[in-house]
Design a protein around this motif. Sequence first.
Motif, PDB file in Angstrom:
ATOM      1  N   HIS A   1       0.831  -1.189   0.000  1.00  0.00           N
ATOM      2  CA  HIS A   1       0.000   0.000   0.000  1.00  0.00           C
ATOM      3  C   HIS A   1       0.877   1.254   0.000  1.00  0.00           C
ATOM      4  CE1 HIS A   1      -3.659  -2.252   0.376  1.00  0.00           C
ATOM      5  NE2 HIS A   1      -3.228  -2.879   1.461  1.00  0.00           N
ATOM      6  N   ARG A   2       0.299   2.351  -0.476  1.00  0.00           N
ATOM      7  CA  ARG A   2       1.090   3.577  -0.644  1.00  0.00           C
ATOM      8  C   ARG A   2       1.681   4.108   0.661  1.00  0.00           C
ATOM      9  NH1 ARG A   2      -1.345   8.717  -3.829  1.00  0.00           N
ATOM     10  NH2 ARG A   2      -2.658   8.833  -1.957  1.00  0.00           N
ATOM     11  N   PRO A   3       0.964   4.111   1.792  1.00  0.00           N
ATOM     12  CA  PRO A   3       1.596   4.614   3.024  1.00  0.00           C
ATOM     13  C   PRO A   3       2.877   3.870   3.395  1.00  0.00           C
ATOM     14  CG  PRO A   3      -0.780   4.496   3.309  1.00  0.00           C
ATOM     15  CD  PRO A   3      -0.473   3.822   2.001  1.00  0.00           C
ATOM     16  N   LEU A   4       2.902   2.555   3.201  1.00  0.00           N
ATOM     17  CA  LEU A   4       4.120   1.801   3.500  1.00  0.00           C
ATOM     18  C   LEU A   4       5.224   2.171   2.520  1.00  0.00           C
ATOM     19  CD1 LEU A   4       5.690  -0.323   5.036  1.00  0.00           C
ATOM     20  CD2 LEU A   4       4.663  -2.085   3.596  1.00  0.00           C
ATOM     21  N   PHE A   5       4.882   2.315   1.247  1.00  0.00           N
ATOM     22  CA  PHE A   5       5.888   2.739   0.264  1.00  0.00           C
ATOM     23  C   PHE A   5       6.488   4.083   0.664  1.00  0.00           C
ATOM     24  CE2 PHE A   5       7.054   5.309  -3.372  1.00  0.00           C
ATOM     25  CZ  PHE A   5       7.900   4.484  -4.087  1.00  0.00           C
ATOM     26  N   LEU A   6       5.647   5.036   1.064  1.00  0.00           N
ATOM     27  CA  LEU A   6       6.137   6.362   1.434  1.00  0.00           C
ATOM     28  C   LEU A   6       7.016   6.291   2.679  1.00  0.00           C
ATOM     29  CD1 LEU A   6       2.898   8.468   0.833  1.00  0.00           C
ATOM     30  CD2 LEU A   6       4.871   8.200  -0.677  1.00  0.00           C
ATOM     31  N   ARG A   7       6.661   5.409   3.600  1.00  0.00           N
ATOM     32  CA  ARG A   7       7.491   5.226   4.792  1.00  0.00           C
ATOM     33  C   ARG A   7       8.863   4.694   4.415  1.00  0.00           C
ATOM     34  NH1 ARG A   7       6.669   0.093   8.700  1.00  0.00           N
ATOM     35  NH2 ARG A   7       8.656   0.248   9.819  1.00  0.00           N
ATOM     36  N   ILE A   8       8.901   3.708   3.538  1.00  0.00           N
ATOM     37  CA  ILE A   8      10.179   3.141   3.092  1.00  0.00           C
ATOM     38  C   ILE A   8      10.986   4.185   2.336  1.00  0.00           C
ATOM     39  CG2 ILE A   8      11.219   1.434   1.546  1.00  0.00           C
ATOM     40  CD1 ILE A   8       8.881  -0.427   2.252  1.00  0.00           C
TER      41      ILE A   8
END
Length: 353
Positions: free
Chosen positions: A85-92
Amino acid sequence: MSHRRSLARQFCEDSSSEDEKLMMAAIVAEEEEARLDAPRHGGSQPGRQSLQRDFAERFQNLHKDYFAENPTFKARMFRNRYRMHRPLFLRIASAIEAHDSYFSLRRNSAGVPGLHPYQKLTSVFRILAYGIAADLTDEYCRLAKSTALENLRRFVRAVIEVFGGQYLRSPNAEDTARLLAIGEQRGFPVEGHAPEVNYTINGHNYNTGYYLADGIYPQWATFVKTIPNPKGEKNKNFSQFQEACRKDVERAFGVLQARFAIVRGPARYWDPETLGEVMTACIILHNMIIEDERGNRVDYRYDNMGELVTPSHREAATLTQFLQAQSDIRDKQVHCQRQVDLVEHLWQIRGLM
């Protein structure tokens, strides 16, 4: 002319043998191949075409497609193509950029912005997720092949350095409690802190853990095997439960391969060190996705959350105790009795469903 080639030519001039001439030709071919493969420095080459990759324009397209407030490709498509999901991508992305300035947005000497971090990471995830060749990301992400390869190498190393300590650690109390609760719910009870365990099945007490195994393993107390060609409803029910739980482990690597196609394809241009880092990074990312997407269907409550489990490393004080411990592990009677007890236990669970 290299010293090696000079010696070979002098040797060939003193001999008319076809073997020596072939040796000379092989040396020349080998040196030519090494010359072509050698890294080139010194700026632009005469006659070489320079590509205008329009990094900023391509980033605007990428942003509109996936990162805008109302993107062209919605959350489901993002999840399919980035595997998370996008929030996890942004966190990474934020953590990787903070760890390695290579992933930051930089400008050249003329002040023109280069590749955006999202372009670099999108290239990485396309290669990891689909197992494609590096130069196939050029059209959309605008990374040349050499840049895409360097980009991926730096990314997997950064993932290991930033997230490896958390997502490749030993299990903590929370992890252990969750797995034990799931095992209990599915009919295979083990209580306590592994490997010291105490539990009761069908009125019999046990103090050893066990592994779910198939028919090739020995009849030891540490294994619970399936029943080949089960007869009767109870035995069939046990085999169905046992095989379903055992396949969870077998499926785990299958899920990893399905999520990151790079781990199931040919190695292609990767050296052994990079291959190991790619595999490790994929496992870390897989664990992060599992954590991010874990459902809350069961309200597990844990004590001492976050504390690492301390396994027992008791050593037998005497040879007699050591031999007794080995005998206990290989106890066929315990193996058979526990299987009988689990057959009855699982049948009772089925009756309550």
